[in-house]
Design an enzyme around this catalytic site. Sequence first.
Site, PDB file in Angstrom:
ATOM      1  N   ARG A   1       0.847  -1.188   0.000  1.00 53.63           N
ATOM      2  CA  ARG A   1       0.000   0.000   0.000  1.00 53.63           C
ATOM      3  C   ARG A   1       0.888   1.244   0.000  1.00 53.63           C
ATOM      4  O   ARG A   1       2.023   1.208   0.478  1.00 53.63           O
ATOM      5  CB  ARG A   1      -0.902   0.003   1.241  1.00 53.63           C
ATOM      6  CG  ARG A   1      -1.790  -1.237   1.376  1.00 53.63           C
ATOM      7  CD  ARG A   1      -2.557  -1.207   2.692  1.00 53.63           C
ATOM      8  NE  ARG A   1      -3.442  -2.360   2.849  1.00 53.63           N
ATOM      9  CZ  ARG A   1      -3.111  -3.489   3.463  1.00 53.63           C
ATOM     10  NH1 ARG A   1      -1.888  -3.614   3.986  1.00 53.63           N
ATOM     11  NH2 ARG A   1      -3.969  -4.484   3.572  1.00 53.63           N
TER      12      ARG A   1
ATOM     13  N   LYS B   1      -1.596  -2.803   8.097  1.00 51.64           N
ATOM     14  CA  LYS B   1      -2.753  -2.412   8.902  1.00 51.64           C
ATOM     15  C   LYS B   1      -2.745  -3.151  10.227  1.00 51.64           C
ATOM     16  O   LYS B   1      -2.357  -4.314  10.315  1.00 51.64           O
ATOM     17  CB  LYS B   1      -4.049  -2.728   8.140  1.00 51.64           C
ATOM     18  CG  LYS B   1      -4.299  -1.820   6.940  1.00 51.64           C
ATOM     19  CD  LYS B   1      -5.648  -2.115   6.322  1.00 51.64           C
ATOM     20  CE  LYS B   1      -5.960  -1.143   5.194  1.00 51.64           C
ATOM     21  NZ  LYS B   1      -7.289  -1.405   4.573  1.00 51.64           N
TER      22      LYS B   1
ATOM     23  N   HIS C   1      -2.787   2.315  -5.511  1.00 50.29           N
ATOM     24  CA  HIS C   1      -3.570   1.131  -5.163  1.00 50.29           C
ATOM     25  C   HIS C   1      -3.879   0.310  -6.412  1.00 50.29           C
ATOM     26  O   HIS C   1      -4.046  -0.912  -6.341  1.00 50.29           O
ATOM     27  CB  HIS C   1      -4.861   1.528  -4.451  1.00 50.29           C
ATOM     28  CG  HIS C   1      -5.279   0.538  -3.407  1.00 50.29           C
ATOM     29  ND1 HIS C   1      -4.559   0.301  -2.252  1.00 50.29           N
ATOM     30  CD2 HIS C   1      -6.346  -0.313  -3.361  1.00 50.29           C
ATOM     31  CE1 HIS C   1      -5.152  -0.639  -1.537  1.00 50.29           C
ATOM     32  NE2 HIS C   1      -6.222  -1.028  -2.184  1.00 50.29           N
TER      33      HIS C   1
ATOM     34  N   ARG D   1      -1.136  -1.976  -6.833  1.00 49.37           N
ATOM     35  CA  ARG D   1      -1.311  -3.100  -5.902  1.00 49.37           C
ATOM     36  C   ARG D   1      -2.260  -4.133  -6.500  1.00 49.37           C
ATOM     37  O   ARG D   1      -1.989  -5.339  -6.472  1.00 49.37           O
ATOM     38  CB  ARG D   1      -1.846  -2.557  -4.571  1.00 49.37           C
ATOM     39  CG  ARG D   1      -2.144  -3.605  -3.508  1.00 49.37           C
ATOM     40  CD  ARG D   1      -2.512  -2.877  -2.215  1.00 49.37           C
ATOM     41  NE  ARG D   1      -3.147  -3.734  -1.222  1.00 49.37           N
ATOM     42  CZ  ARG D   1      -2.491  -4.496  -0.361  1.00 49.37           C
ATOM     43  NH1 ARG D   1      -1.179  -4.555  -0.389  1.00 49.37           N
ATOM     44  NH2 ARG D   1      -3.146  -5.213   0.544  1.00 49.37           N
TER      45      ARG D   1
ATOM     46  N   HIS E   1      -3.492  -9.237   3.518  1.00 48.14           N
ATOM     47  CA  HIS E   1      -4.945  -9.276   3.691  1.00 48.14           C
ATOM     48  C   HIS E   1      -5.296 -10.099   4.925  1.00 48.14           C
ATOM     49  O   HIS E   1      -4.779 -11.202   5.110  1.00 48.14           O
ATOM     50  CB  HIS E   1      -5.630  -9.911   2.477  1.00 48.14           C
ATOM     51  CG  HIS E   1      -5.649  -9.020   1.279  1.00 48.14           C
ATOM     52  ND1 HIS E   1      -5.770  -9.510  -0.004  1.00 48.14           N
ATOM     53  CD2 HIS E   1      -5.578  -7.671   1.161  1.00 48.14           C
ATOM     54  CE1 HIS E   1      -5.772  -8.494  -0.847  1.00 48.14           C
ATOM     55  NE2 HIS E   1      -5.658  -7.371  -0.169  1.00 48.14           N
TER      56      HIS E   1
ATOM     57  N   TYR F   1      -9.488 -10.922  -6.707  1.00 48.21           N
ATOM     58  CA  TYR F   1      -8.586 -10.828  -7.847  1.00 48.21           C
ATOM     59  C   TYR F   1      -8.752 -12.012  -8.793  1.00 48.21           C
ATOM     60  O   TYR F   1      -8.394 -11.928  -9.964  1.00 48.21           O
ATOM     61  CB  TYR F   1      -7.137 -10.722  -7.366  1.00 48.21           C
ATOM     62  CG  TYR F   1      -6.890  -9.465  -6.575  1.00 48.21           C
ATOM     63  CD1 TYR F   1      -6.938  -8.219  -7.180  1.00 48.21           C
ATOM     64  CD2 TYR F   1      -6.648  -9.516  -5.207  1.00 48.21           C
ATOM     65  CE1 TYR F   1      -6.748  -7.054  -6.453  1.00 48.21           C
ATOM     66  CE2 TYR F   1      -6.448  -8.356  -4.469  1.00 48.21           C
ATOM     67  CZ  TYR F   1      -6.503  -7.131  -5.098  1.00 48.21           C
ATOM     68  OH  TYR F   1      -6.320  -5.987  -4.370  1.00 48.21           O
TER      69      TYR F   1
END
Length: 309
Positions: free
Chosen positions: A160, A184, A255, A258, A281, A290
């Site tokens: 990110r 995150k 993004h 990404r 994730h 995806y």
Amino acid sequence: MDETDLLPEPMVRVLADYERHLRAERDLTPHTVRAYLADVAGVLEHAHRLGQTDAAELDLRTLRSWLAKQQTLGRSRTTLARRATAARVFTAWLARTGRASADAGATLATPRAHRTLPSVLRADEARDLIAAAVAAADDGTPVGLRDVAMLELLYATGVRVGELVGLDVDDVDRERDVVRVLGKGRKERTVPFGRPAAAALDAWLRRGRPALMAEGAGGALFLGARGRRIDQRAVRTLVHRRIAEVPGAPDIGPHGLRHSAATHLLEGGADLRSVQELLGHASLATTQRYTHVTTDRLRRAYQQAHPRA
């Protein structure tokens, strides 16, 4: 006037306690804390308008009423889903800490968000993007070397943009060609990168960063024009500018790179679990979208090429 200025004292106190919980116990980023608090303040303000004076009085009917009001104001399904989640996390905390006798949001339904397939580059467009940056860096300026290194690393790792600008020099391990990323929820992961990114990083660290570095740079891997840690806006501007030089490519930001990296990994045969780990994730379901991108591409190719499509 701040929304909390309208709240009764018991609600203001519980909101302050909740903020301390988010910052100290959950160790969330300032941006995430602000988002949670804004949503919860909205819940409490709505409850106060209905005559409630304490967070302990929240009930399912009030929460549903609040979400319904958001819908009438034209909020998107994605926003409604996020706010419902924020309300559930808050009411669960109230119950867990004894501030409420029951979890009012335990059965609050989350509006299903519309899922759109992300725009991604084709592999040749990704190569052209890097080539555009390399061509612009022919003069050997520090900024040009930095731009190539950032684009190579974004596409090579799928990190990110916030993770990229947060990298320090010590996070790069050239012996193993991996980078240590803080994602995150302060979760750390190790992501590999290939030889083109390694070469670009070497050039930046040898000839670019020392020339650009100013007092206050600290250990920042990538520096802005003033010699300090680069910000996300500058990276987004770079990506959009270079994408504009690739004929036919969708206008994507960091993004989008990404998304492209994830799609190309799956198209190249990488398994979902590995891609999930590389991207950081929390849920495999996030990575699975995806596969829809790759299937959609396959379908278009079939329809264009097969005589009986």
